[in-house]
Enzyme design. Structure first.
Site, PDB file in Angstrom:
ATOM      1  N   HIS A 136      18.375  -1.355   2.461  1.00 56.71           N
ATOM      2  CA  HIS A 136      18.805  -1.649   1.085  1.00 56.71           C
ATOM      3  C   HIS A 136      19.720  -0.553   0.541  1.00 56.71           C
ATOM      4  O   HIS A 136      19.717  -0.255  -0.654  1.00 56.71           O
ATOM      5  CB  HIS A 136      17.601  -1.837   0.157  1.00 56.71           C
ATOM      6  CG  HIS A 136      16.695  -2.958   0.552  1.00 56.71           C
ATOM      7  ND1 HIS A 136      16.959  -4.275   0.227  1.00 56.71           N
ATOM      8  CD2 HIS A 136      15.550  -2.986   1.262  1.00 56.71           C
ATOM      9  CE1 HIS A 136      15.999  -5.051   0.718  1.00 56.71           C
ATOM     10  NE2 HIS A 136      15.130  -4.286   1.357  1.00 56.71           N
ATOM     11  N   HIS A 152       8.755   1.058  -6.172  1.00 61.40           N
ATOM     12  CA  HIS A 152       7.530   1.259  -5.389  1.00 61.40           C
ATOM     13  C   HIS A 152       6.557   0.135  -5.727  1.00 61.40           C
ATOM     14  O   HIS A 152       6.251  -0.091  -6.902  1.00 61.40           O
ATOM     15  CB  HIS A 152       6.924   2.623  -5.713  1.00 61.40           C
ATOM     16  CG  HIS A 152       5.605   2.891  -5.058  1.00 61.40           C
ATOM     17  ND1 HIS A 152       5.273   2.441  -3.802  1.00 61.40           N
ATOM     18  CD2 HIS A 152       4.506   3.580  -5.497  1.00 61.40           C
ATOM     19  CE1 HIS A 152       4.056   2.826  -3.490  1.00 61.40           C
ATOM     20  NE2 HIS A 152       3.570   3.513  -4.504  1.00 61.40           N
ATOM     21  N   ASN A 186      12.721 -10.114  -2.241  1.00 64.10           N
ATOM     22  CA  ASN A 186      13.962 -10.496  -1.588  1.00 64.10           C
ATOM     23  C   ASN A 186      14.419 -11.855  -2.087  1.00 64.10           C
ATOM     24  O   ASN A 186      13.712 -12.529  -2.852  1.00 64.10           O
ATOM     25  CB  ASN A 186      13.780 -10.553  -0.065  1.00 64.10           C
ATOM     26  CG  ASN A 186      13.578  -9.191   0.568  1.00 64.10           C
ATOM     27  OD1 ASN A 186      14.136  -8.197   0.113  1.00 64.10           O
ATOM     28  ND2 ASN A 186      12.780  -9.131   1.622  1.00 64.10           N
TER      29      ASN A 186
END
Length: 709
Positions: free
Chosen positions: A92, A356, A165
């Site tokens: 990413h 996170h 995603n």
């Protein structure tokens, strides 16, 4: 209890067999280790030399239990992977982002106590980062790839990071395989080729040896891997999470982001040309949309189910290579996200944001999904590597909007510690020992007390073993055009693979999905197709999986090209510009040269682009007005190619009056064109009228075509 022990003993016996095999007498150790390590005929070991008997499963409490921090081999492997790049993200790396807000439609108190899901009048700030996965920070926006869709909610009770995603499943079931799949898709280590591409031997070798990747491969090779824009792709949380209400009742949930503009993609030829002409295409599109007020929007949807419902599924909801079909559990829309502000500084915000999965708030919790469990360790470890400090959460883009009070202190780049003499808890000096812990009833985050029993083992649940049923479900759900694109993508990718037996293995793998699919791909590779299917296609489909069922028929935020030269019909252009604006789209005027272009009535219009600075693949449709300028355009090669390429890529083309002659110039034959009324044929809209109701109908047909593309 006896049943649990019996099941545990059976699993332990399986693992013991693997251990015995691993501990069998082996080749003596090499005393002189070469400086370049060879992997030929050697055993897999840890960095301290321990031979490994399992490199596919993390250590868990039973086959479906939580992953244990005790698993030093997983932590060593994922930790080394997390630290492979500095400071660029390992995956990413190429991304762009925007600020916005989220509002729920109504209180969700029945299923979650999360504060930001209670009051529809509250706007919760969000920051959304899009990204490609495989490419480096300097790669292109538009490769065939998974797209990261990471959303941070700055809630009144802390940050919640929904890190997902644009595809609802992932390649692997256990996080211990994450370094392997990323190493396989990244440029090959001996020559650093190819960049931001999966069409090479290493990737397909790994895929062909790992059946669990099949479902994800189907998605990536479909049109989902080539989004038209970031505002026209879905987002998914991928994992199964928990929702917790004030009664401490738990339900499972899958998170979905549904784009208000619908789901749209480019075609392969178009994608390649966009990549070459403008590698910043997606980030430029998002930036410009926000700057002109075309704010991208998504609805947040929940799929909520409980243990009783889950027990009836023919798949394991903890398996990240599986979806929960919407026919089994409908998606309920609970709110909307709007992006309305671009970052002030790319590095300070987009690059330094540190997502996170462990950033959660009370009312939301984790499950035992082994990929999710592994990511909980990996993400924070990655951020420690990127920032070389544990204090990255004090950066403005990472700070929560609620107060932060704890005794964490010092370290690199620490710029705020608690005041006073006390830096521990409990203490006698601050009033009531503040800051102090509190209770669930007082809004504290408390992990849901799920019961876990089982042996400590490296083993995967048998319920994770079906790798093909949902891949077949996805294939069956595609439209015929989508299936054609999938076949073409597989032929291209595998055609770039130099090792024949890898191509053969993949043809065999596809035969587990669908016999016709494997035969079609084999034919494109010059390989004999399998004569018989491995299994019978179950015939089930899910309409929600096809992009053809996510078209919103709106032209909002679309970009239209208006091509003119000296002598164009000014009235037609003026009328068409109004039609485009009224539809929420926007336009750019293109000519041979930049600057003012004179119409047949002597008035002028400014050309913002010329044929040297723009191409057809940047636009969703093209309009050419009538007038004497057509004599020039018919002799302008760039204009002819613009029309021909737009037609090839199924763009809607609007031709008024004399502009119909551009079809012959572009060698587009056999279409029905306008006689007395506006006509559309294969996406080409024509009219002889320059004003009035007929021209308005002409514009309406064009807008409908653009909205359907």
């Amino acid at each position: 209890m006896d049943t649990i022990k019996a099941e545990a003993n059976a699993v332990i016996q399986k693992v013991s067999d693997k251990v015995s095999e691993a501990l069998a007498p082996q080749t003596p150790f090499q005393q002189n280790t070469p400086s370049i390590i060879s992997h030929d005929h050697e055993y897999l070991t840890s960095n301290t030399g321990n031979r490994l008997f399992d490199n596919h499963n993390s250590l868990k409490v039973g086959p479906r239990g939580p992953v244990l921090l005790e698993d030093q081999f997983y932590r060593e492997k994922i930790g080394a992977f997390d630290h492979e790049r500095m400071p660029e993200r390992v995956v990413h790396a190429r991304g762009n982002a925007a600020h916005g807000y989220f509002q729920c439609y109504e209180s969700q108190a029945a299923i979650t106590r999360a504060h930001f899901l209670q009051d529809p009048n509250v706007k919760t700030p969000v920051f959304l980062r899009f990204s490609t996965v495989a490419g480096s920070r300097g790669s292109t926006d538009t490769p065939r790839d998974v797209r990261g869709f990471a959303v941070r909610f700055y809630t009144q009770e802390g940050n919640w990071d929904l890190v997902g995603n644009n595809i609802p499943v992932f390649f692997i079931q256990d996080a211990i395989k994450f370094p392997d799949v990323i190493h396989a898709v990244k440029p090959e280590p001996h020559n650093e080729i190819p960049q931001a591409a999966s069409a090479h031997d290493n990737f397909w070798d790994f895929i062909s040896l790992m059946p669990e990747t099949t479902h994800m491969v189907m998605w990536v090779m479909s049109d989902r891997g080539l989004p038209r824009s970031q505002s026209m792709m879905e987002g998914f949380g991928v994992h199964t999470h928990r929702l917790i209400n004030d009664k401490n009742e738990s339900r499972y949930v899958k998170f979905h982001w549904k784009p208000v503009l619908g789901v749209h993609s480019t075609v392969w030829d178009e994608t390649n040309k966009i990549s070459g002409k403008d590698p910043d295409y997606h980030r430029r599109d998002l930036w410009e949309s926000i700057e002109r007020g075309d704010y991208p929007e998504w609805e947040l949807g929940f799929q909520v189910f409980d243990d009783e419902m889950a027990a009836k599924f023919d798949f394991d909801y903890l398996d990240s290579t599986k979806i929960v079909p919407e026919e089994l559990v409908p998606v309920k829309m609970v709110g909307k996200m709007v992006l309305n502000k671009n970052p002030d500084n790319y590095y300070a915000e987009t690059e330094q944001v540190a997502f996170h999965l462990g950033n959660i708030v009370t009312g939301i919790d984790h499950t035992n999904d082994p990929l999710l469990q592994g990511r909980l360790f990996s993400y924070i470890d990655t951020q420690l590597n990127r920032f070389n400090s544990s204090n990255y959460q004090q950066l403005p883009i990472n700070r929560p909007v609620c107060p932060v009070r704890n005794h964490i202190q010092d370290g690199f780049m620490r710029f705020e510690n608690m005041k006073g003499r006390v830096n521990y808890e409990p203490n006698s000096f601050n009033p009531k020992g503040c800051p102090y812990t509190t209770s669930f009833s007082n809004r504290a985050f408390v992990t849901y007390p799920a019961m876990e029993q089982g042996p400590k083992i490296k083993h995967r649940s048998e319920s994770f073993n079906d790798h093909f049923s949902q891949a077949t479900l996805f294939y069956n759900s595609l439209s015929e055009a989508e299936k054609d694109h999938l076949v073409d993508a597989l032929r291209f990718e595998l055609g770039k693979v130099e090792t024949k037996y890898i191509r053969e293995r993949m043809v065999d793998r596809l035969n587990h999905v669908d016999n016709t699919l494997s035969k079609r791909v084999a034919a494109g590779l010059g390989l004999p197709g399998p004569k018989e299917p491995v299994g019978v296609n179950h015939g089930r489909s899910s309409p929600a999986l096809s992009q053809a069922n996510h078209i919103k028929h709106t032209a909002k935020a679309r970009k239209i090209a208006i091509i003119v030269r000296e002598g164009f019909d000014f009235d037609q252009v003026s009328a068409f510009q109004k039609i485009v604006k009224d539809a929420g789209a926007h336009y750019e005027v293109i000519s041979k040269w930049l600057g003012n272009v004179k119409a047949s009535n002597g008035r002028e219009i400014e050309a913002e682009k010329n044929f040297n600075t723009t191409v057809s693949v940047f636009y969703d449709g093209v309009f050419i007005p009538g007038g004497s300028h057509i004599d020039q355009l018919k002799e302008t090669g760039e204009a002819i190619f613009f029309v021909a390429e737009s037609f090839k890529h199924c763009k809607t083309i609007a031709l008024a009056g004399e502009a119909v002659q551009m079809l012959a110039a572009a060698r587009i034959d056999g279409l029905t064109t306008s006689s007395s009324v506006a006509t559309v044929d294969h996406g080409v809209v024509t009219t002889e009228s320059s004003t009035g109701d007929n021209f308005n109908q002409f514009g309406k047909l064009f807008i409908e075509g653009v909205g359907s593309h």
